[in-house]
Design a protein around this motif. Structure first.
Motif, short mmCIF file in Angstrom:
data_model
loop_
_atom_site.label_atom_id
_atom_site.label_comp_id
_atom_site.label_asym_id
_atom_site.label_seq_id
_atom_site.Cartn_x
_atom_site.Cartn_y
_atom_site.Cartn_z
N TYR A 133 -6.51 14.57 15.22
CA TYR A 133 -7.10 14.83 13.92
C TYR A 133 -6.36 15.94 13.19
CZ TYR A 133 -11.02 12.04 15.71
OH TYR A 133 -11.80 11.03 16.23
N MET A 134 -5.97 16.97 13.92
CA MET A 134 -5.18 18.04 13.31
C MET A 134 -3.82 17.51 12.86
SD MET A 134 -6.92 20.86 13.12
CE MET A 134 -5.63 22.10 12.91
N GLN A 135 -3.26 16.59 13.62
CA GLN A 135 -1.99 15.96 13.23
C GLN A 135 -2.14 15.23 11.89
OE1 GLN A 135 -0.69 12.90 15.95
NE2 GLN A 135 1.33 12.70 15.02
N LEU A 136 -3.28 14.60 11.69
CA LEU A 136 -3.51 13.88 10.44
C LEU A 136 -3.65 14.85 9.27
CD1 LEU A 136 -5.95 11.07 11.63
CD2 LEU A 136 -3.51 10.88 11.11
N LEU A 137 -4.27 16.01 9.51
CA LEU A 137 -4.33 17.02 8.45
C LEU A 137 -2.93 17.48 8.07
CD1 LEU A 137 -7.35 19.32 9.44
CD2 LEU A 137 -7.36 17.22 8.07
N GLN A 138 -2.10 17.68 9.06
CA GLN A 138 -0.72 18.11 8.80
C GLN A 138 0.07 17.02 8.07
OE1 GLN A 138 0.73 19.12 12.69
NE2 GLN A 138 -0.67 20.86 12.91
N ALA A 139 -0.30 15.76 8.30
CA ALA A 139 0.40 14.64 7.66
C ALA A 139 -0.01 14.45 6.20
CB ALA A 139 0.16 13.35 8.43
N GLY A 140 -1.11 15.09 5.79
CA GLY A 140 -1.52 14.98 4.39
C GLY A 140 -2.97 14.68 4.16
N ALA A 141 -3.74 14.39 5.22
CA ALA A 141 -5.17 14.16 5.05
C ALA A 141 -5.88 15.47 4.73
CB ALA A 141 -5.77 13.53 6.30
N ASP A 142 -6.87 15.40 3.86
CA ASP A 142 -7.71 16.57 3.56
C ASP A 142 -9.02 16.52 4.35
OD1 ASP A 142 -6.20 17.88 1.27
OD2 ASP A 142 -6.39 15.82 0.55
N ILE A 143 -9.48 15.30 4.62
CA ILE A 143 -10.74 15.12 5.34
C ILE A 143 -10.53 14.04 6.40
CG2 ILE A 143 -13.15 14.38 5.15
CD1 ILE A 143 -13.01 15.31 2.18
N VAL A 144 -10.86 14.36 7.63
CA VAL A 144 -10.90 13.37 8.71
C VAL A 144 -12.36 13.17 9.06
CG1 VAL A 144 -10.30 12.83 11.08
CG2 VAL A 144 -8.61 13.91 9.59
N TRP A 145 -12.83 11.95 8.89
CA TRP A 145 -14.24 11.62 9.08
C TRP A 145 -14.32 10.58 10.20
CZ3 TRP A 145 -16.37 7.03 6.12
CH2 TRP A 145 -17.73 6.84 6.35
N ALA A 146 -14.74 11.03 11.38
CA ALA A 146 -14.76 10.17 12.56
C ALA A 146 -16.18 9.75 12.92
CB ALA A 146 -14.11 10.88 13.74
N ASN A 147 -16.28 8.60 13.57
CA ASN A 147 -17.56 8.10 14.07
C ASN A 147 -17.32 7.23 15.30
OD1 ASN A 147 -19.86 8.98 12.27
ND2 ASN A 147 -18.47 8.19 10.71
N HIS A 148 -18.38 6.67 15.82
CA HIS A 148 -18.44 5.75 16.96
C HIS A 148 -19.34 6.27 18.07
CE1 HIS A 148 -17.69 2.72 19.95
NE2 HIS A 148 -17.21 3.60 20.80
N ALA A 149 -19.48 7.57 18.21
CA ALA A 149 -20.21 8.14 19.34
C ALA A 149 -21.71 7.92 19.27
CB ALA A 149 -19.92 9.63 19.46
N HIS A 150 -22.25 7.58 18.08
CA HIS A 150 -23.69 7.40 17.87
C HIS A 150 -24.47 8.68 18.18
CE1 HIS A 150 -22.85 3.24 17.21
NE2 HIS A 150 -22.41 3.06 18.43
#
Length: 418
Positions: free
Chosen positions: A271-288
């Motif tokens: 997720y931190m890698q995605l922020l470095q790539a240009g994402a401002d918000i990483v919104w994850a789910n699946h764990a319920h």
């Protein structure tokens, strides 16, 4: 609760206005709960004459935008048998509707050519999602481990259904967005480029997990591997460069254990890698289940990025038998009954730096089973507890009180300075 709310407000104003050293400790737990008059129509015998709380109109300030992130919208048999789908959202609509954009994950095909179906091969009726749209949700991820539950036919019918919903909204001079499905093997990852209030938002949803491998070429699916993560991060960077946007949101249906709050180091690194790539918000789910949130602060630009590790279930039927007898009901199914809506408000900066986060609010919610055996979403707060004592439903009042304490104890907001 009011003290915690006030502390949260102090946090926002002091941190963003003057960047004081209030958070030198590195982490903090922030809890905010809305004050709401909870109105319940328990059954035909218990007629209510009051109206549900009114929602405030969206802000007209084009320099700011409010984004609400919920969790998984599910439809077990106990959910879709309700005769009045809008009733599901009635008492939390005031939280959703005023936001400029509200995001949710649809965890099933939407295929009206087949009957609704529960676990393990889900299928939702179109009207079920219409009610969520009418409650104020307008940006949806369609890719997750249940996307292909009804095979290729279900995927294609889902694409037709969401197009009908888009057309329906356009007739009302409104815009809604769906992404996560593709046309086939040669199709690139799909995404939405959203223009709202003069803001440009890029929304890219993916799933790392499918319950069955069939028809994965029709889904925004990437493998859970270092090579696939690196390739996707590169794709995020390319899309950011291709589309000039104010904010880039990545939705991830994560390859991780369900019902566990732990955040593995490898997942956080991705997720931190995605922020470095240009994402401002990483919104994850699946764990319920509700997990932590991380706020990354950048000194030089006075900007912030956000990771939500999981916002739990927004609506589901996984908690059919709440553990009323436990003094600490933290069982697997009890945790699935609660969800979180995170509202983020950003403001554009005049110096061409990225937008700055001027407010963050956590609204905990819960799936409540009323006396008519209807599963409806309620605010998880003291006002709802007070209502339950008044009804009276003492077992639920004590249970919800415990659930409020559990979510305060086991979830937190983490501050990271860069």
């Amino acid at each position: 609760m009011r003290l915690l709310y006030k502390l949260h407000r102090i946090f926002i104003y002091s941190l963003f206005a003057s960047l004081l050293l209030f958070f030198s400790c590195g982490t903090t737990s922030i809890e905010t709960e809305p004050e709401v008059q909870v109105i319940e129509e328990e059954s035909i015998e218990e007629v209510q004459t009051e109206e549900a709380p009114l929602s405030l109109p969206p802000s007209q300030d084009s320099n700011t935008i409010s984004l609400l992130f919920a969790g998984d919208i599910m439809a077990h048999s106990v959910n879709y048998v309700i005769s009045d789908y809008p009733k599901i959202w009635r008492d939390v609509k005031y939280l959703i509707e005023p936001c400029d954009l509200a995001f949710a994950n649809i965890e099933a095909p939407i295929d009206d050519t087949r009957k609704p179906h529960t676990y393990p091969n889900f299928n939702m009726p179109q009207a079920y999602i219409e009610a969520a749209v009418d409650a104020g949700f307008d940006v949806f991820s369609l890719c997750n481990n249940h996307t292909n539950d009804q095979g290729l036919g279900g995927i294609k019918e889902t694409m037709k259904t969401v197009q009908r919903l888009v057309d329906r909204s356009k007739e009302r001079n409104e815009n809604i967005y769906f992404s996560g499905l593709k046309d086939g093997k040669k199709a690139e990852i799909t995404y939405n480029f959203i223009e709202q209030k003069g803001w440009k938002i890029l929304f890219i949803p993916i799933t790392e997990i499918l319950n069955q491998p069939a028809h994965s070429e029709y889904i925004n699916y990437i493998e859970n591997s270092e090579a696939a993560h690196n390739a996707f991060a590169k794709k995020v960077k390319e899309l950011r460069e291709k589309h000039t946007c104010d904010l880039l949101v990545v939705s991830i249906h994560a390859y991780e254990a369900e019902y566990i709050r732990t955040i593995p180091e490898a997942r956080d690194n991705f997720y931190m890698q995605l922020l470095q790539a240009g994402a401002d918000i990483v919104w994850a789910n699946h764990a319920h289940i509700i997990k932590d949130r991380k706020y990354v602060f950048y000194h030089e630009t006075n900007s912030q990025k956000v990771i939500m590790y999981a916002n739990g279930n927004t609506i589901s039927g996984q908690r059919t038998k709440p553990d009323f007898n436990s003094s600490n009901p933290i069982g697997e199914r009890d945790n699935t009954g609660d969800g979180l809506m995170v509202k983020l408000t950003f403001k554009k900066q005049e110096n061409r730096n990225p937008p700055t986060l001027i407010n963050s609010e956590n609204f905990f919610i819960t799936t409540y089973i009323n006396t008519a055996n209807e599963y409806v979403v309620k605010p998880l707060n003291q006002d709802f507890v007070n209502y339950l004592w008044d009804v009276p439903r003492a077992n639920w009042a004590r249970y919800i009180t415990r659930r409020i304490d559990i979510n305060k104890k086991y979830t937190k907001d983490i501050i990271l300075w860069q």
